[in-house]
Design a protein around this motif. Structure first.
Motif, mmCIF file in Angstrom:
data_model
loop_
_atom_site.group_PDB
_atom_site.id
_atom_site.type_symbol
_atom_site.label_atom_id
_atom_site.label_comp_id
_atom_site.label_asym_id
_atom_site.label_seq_id
_atom_site.Cartn_x
_atom_site.Cartn_y
_atom_site.Cartn_z
ATOM 1 N N GLU A 136 -109.984 4.414 66.135
ATOM 2 C CA GLU A 136 -109.111 4.665 64.989
ATOM 3 C C GLU A 136 -109.532 3.854 63.774
ATOM 4 O OE1 GLU A 136 -105.131 3.979 66.301
ATOM 5 O OE2 GLU A 136 -105.035 5.834 67.464
ATOM 6 N N ASN A 137 -110.243 2.734 63.996
ATOM 7 C CA ASN A 137 -110.657 1.911 62.862
ATOM 8 C C ASN A 137 -112.115 2.118 62.466
ATOM 9 O OD1 ASN A 137 -111.814 0.723 65.103
ATOM 10 N ND2 ASN A 137 -111.301 -1.376 64.529
ATOM 11 N N GLY A 138 -112.721 3.226 62.904
ATOM 12 C CA GLY A 138 -114.089 3.521 62.489
ATOM 13 C C GLY A 138 -114.947 4.032 63.619
ATOM 14 N N SER A 139 -116.023 4.716 63.257
ATOM 15 C CA SER A 139 -116.917 5.320 64.244
ATOM 16 C C SER A 139 -118.358 4.944 63.922
ATOM 17 C CB SER A 139 -116.773 6.848 64.230
ATOM 18 O OG SER A 139 -115.442 7.228 64.516
ATOM 19 N N TRP A 140 -119.169 4.799 64.969
ATOM 20 C CA TRP A 140 -120.562 4.404 64.783
ATOM 21 C C TRP A 140 -121.394 4.833 65.978
ATOM 22 C CZ3 TRP A 140 -121.527 1.589 69.017
ATOM 23 C CH2 TRP A 140 -120.490 0.810 69.550
ATOM 24 N N THR A 141 -122.698 4.730 65.826
ATOM 25 C CA THR A 141 -123.618 4.996 66.924
ATOM 26 C C THR A 141 -124.698 3.924 66.918
ATOM 27 O OG1 THR A 141 -124.939 6.723 68.013
ATOM 28 C CG2 THR A 141 -125.138 6.535 65.618
ATOM 29 N N GLN A 142 -125.287 3.669 68.082
ATOM 30 C CA GLN A 142 -126.357 2.676 68.195
ATOM 31 C C GLN A 142 -127.304 3.098 69.301
ATOM 32 O OE1 GLN A 142 -125.192 -1.433 69.123
ATOM 33 N NE2 GLN A 142 -126.864 -2.161 67.830
ATOM 34 N N ARG A 143 -128.600 2.906 69.064
ATOM 35 C CA ARG A 143 -129.623 3.288 70.039
ATOM 36 C C ARG A 143 -130.223 2.043 70.693
ATOM 37 N NH1 ARG A 143 -133.447 7.762 70.761
ATOM 38 N NH2 ARG A 143 -135.363 6.975 71.727
ATOM 39 N N PRO A 155 -122.821 3.805 60.947
ATOM 40 C CA PRO A 155 -121.546 4.512 60.784
ATOM 41 C C PRO A 155 -121.741 6.021 60.857
ATOM 42 C CG PRO A 155 -121.848 2.841 59.081
ATOM 43 C CD PRO A 155 -123.167 2.982 59.782
ATOM 44 N N ILE A 156 -120.775 6.705 61.454
ATOM 45 C CA ILE A 156 -120.758 8.161 61.490
ATOM 46 C C ILE A 156 -119.396 8.635 60.978
ATOM 47 C CG2 ILE A 156 -122.461 8.439 63.313
ATOM 48 C CD1 ILE A 156 -120.199 8.710 65.322
ATOM 49 N N VAL A 157 -119.342 9.864 60.572
ATOM 50 C CA VAL A 157 -118.117 10.420 60.001
ATOM 51 C C VAL A 157 -117.069 10.572 61.094
ATOM 52 C CG1 VAL A 157 -117.111 12.417 58.831
ATOM 53 C CG2 VAL A 157 -119.403 11.636 58.210
ATOM 54 N N ASP A 158 -115.860 10.107 60.808
ATOM 55 C CA ASP A 158 -114.763 10.303 61.747
ATOM 56 C C ASP A 158 -114.454 11.788 61.876
ATOM 57 O OD1 ASP A 158 -114.239 7.622 62.390
ATOM 58 O OD2 ASP A 158 -113.066 7.340 60.566
ATOM 59 N N ASP A 159 -114.152 12.224 63.103
ATOM 60 C CA ASP A 159 -113.807 13.632 63.315
ATOM 61 C C ASP A 159 -112.375 13.799 63.814
ATOM 62 O OD1 ASP A 159 -113.941 12.773 65.923
ATOM 63 O OD2 ASP A 159 -115.526 14.165 66.545
ATOM 64 N N GLY A 160 -111.590 12.720 63.725
ATOM 65 C CA GLY A 160 -110.197 12.799 64.147
ATOM 66 C C GLY A 160 -109.978 12.538 65.622
ATOM 67 N N THR A 161 -111.055 12.228 66.358
ATOM 68 C CA THR A 161 -110.929 11.949 67.784
ATOM 69 C C THR A 161 -111.293 10.490 68.063
ATOM 70 O OG1 THR A 161 -113.227 12.517 68.334
ATOM 71 C CG2 THR A 161 -111.608 14.318 68.313
ATOM 72 N N THR A 162 -110.977 10.041 69.268
ATOM 73 C CA THR A 162 -111.440 8.743 69.736
ATOM 74 C C THR A 162 -112.158 8.949 71.064
ATOM 75 O OG1 THR A 162 -109.381 8.267 70.917
ATOM 76 C CG2 THR A 162 -109.545 7.488 68.625
ATOM 77 N N GLY A 163 -112.995 7.988 71.414
ATOM 78 C CA GLY A 163 -113.698 8.068 72.685
ATOM 79 C C GLY A 163 -115.097 7.513 72.587
ATOM 80 N N THR A 164 -115.771 7.528 73.724
ATOM 81 C CA THR A 164 -117.116 6.982 73.833
ATOM 82 C C THR A 164 -118.043 8.025 74.436
ATOM 83 O OG1 THR A 164 -116.223 4.756 74.199
ATOM 84 C CG2 THR A 164 -118.497 5.132 74.874
ATOM 85 N N THR A 165 -119.257 8.117 73.891
ATOM 86 C CA THR A 165 -120.300 8.949 74.486
ATOM 87 C C THR A 165 -121.511 8.073 74.776
ATOM 88 O OG1 THR A 165 -119.580 10.924 73.280
ATOM 89 C CG2 THR A 165 -121.809 10.952 74.196
ATOM 90 N N VAL A 166 -121.983 8.140 76.003
ATOM 91 C CA VAL A 166 -123.193 7.443 76.419
ATOM 92 C C VAL A 166 -124.208 8.520 76.791
ATOM 93 C CG1 VAL A 166 -124.224 5.864 78.092
ATOM 94 C CG2 VAL A 166 -121.897 5.455 77.250
#
Length: 198
Positions: A136-143, A155-166
Motif C-alpha cells: 500500500e505504501n509503494g511498489s518496486w522490483t529488484q533483480r 519503482p513500478i506503477v501501482d496497480d491497486g493490488t498488493t502482493g509478492t511475485t518471485v
C-alpha cells in the motif's frame, strides 16, 4: 541505522555473501529434489503471510516456456521501511539467513518431506531471480543473480493490488510439483505458458 526487531531476518544487512556461498556449496542439502523444493520454499513464505494476516491467500504458480517459474501471491507484500535518512529499506528475505529455520535442526518439513530453510536458498541457487513487491505504501522490483542483487529497488506503477511475485530460473532438476502443493492457508493455481515464437 534504525534498530528494528529481527523476528525472521536481520535488518542490519541486505546481503550475506558467506551465507549464500554456503548454500551453493551444498546444493543437495538445501535443495533436495531440485526446483520442486525451491517452489515449496516460496509457497511456505506466502503461506506464512496469509496466516499472519488471518486470511486465506491466493497464489499462482506459472511454469514459463523458458524453464523459469513465477509464484505470485495476494498478500501484503514484503515489509518495506524508511530509515532515518529517508532511504527505503526492504526486509532482506532473499539474500540473508532466515533466523527461524536455516540453522534449526527441528525446522518444519515442507510437503516434499525436507526441512524448510528460507527464501535465501531460492535466490542463492537461481541463475536469476526477480522479486516484485506491491504494498500500500509503494511498489518496486529488484533483480538478483545467484542471490546477489544486481539492481537497486526499481519503482513500478501501482496497480491497486498488493502482493509478492518471485520469478526465478535455475538449472536444477525439475519434477512434478502439483502433488506437493499442500499449504493450509493458500489456494494455489498452476499455469503453464509456452515459449513465444518470434
Amino acid at each position: 541505522m534504525t534498530q528494528w526487531i529481527n523476528t525472521t531476518h536481520d535488518w542490519a544487512a541486505s546481503v550475506d555473501r558467506d551465507h549464500l556461498d554456503a548454500i551453493r556449496a551444498e546444493v543437495d542439502r538445501y535443495a533436495p529434489g531440485g526446483v520442486l523444493h525451491l517452489v515449496l520454499e516460496v509457497l511456505a513464505y506466502a503461506d506464512d503471510e496469509a496466516e499472519s494476516a488471518g486470511q486465506h491467500g491466493q497464489c499462482t504458480v506459472t511454469l514459463h516456456g523458458d524453464g523459469s517459474i513465477s509464484i505470485a501471491d495476494n498478500g501484503r507484500g514484503t515489509d518495506t521501511r524508511v530509515d532515518e535518512h529517508g532511504n527505503v529499506v526492504k526486509k532482506p528475505v532473499m539474500a540473508t539467513k532466515d533466523l527461524r529455520f536455516f540453522d534449526d535442526l527441528a525446522a518444519p518439513l515442507l510437503p516434499d518431506g525436507h526441512p524448510r530453510r528460507g527464501m535465501s536458498v531460492v535466490a542463492a541457487l537461481s541463475d536469476w531471480l526477480i522479486h516484485t513487491n506491491r504494498r500500500e505504501n509503494g511498489s518496486w522490483t529488484q533483480r538478483y543473480e545467484h542471490g546477489i542483487p544486481v539492481t537497486d529497488l526499481e519503482p513500478i506503477v501501482d496497480d491497486g493490488t498488493t502482493g509478492t511475485t518471485v520469478h526465478f530460473l535455475c538449472d536444477l532438476p525439475h519434477a512434478e510439483i502439483t502433488p506437493y502443493l499442500r499449504f493450509p492457508h493458500l489456494d494455489i493455481t498452476v499455469r503453464q505458458r509456452s515459449l513465444r515464437k518470434k
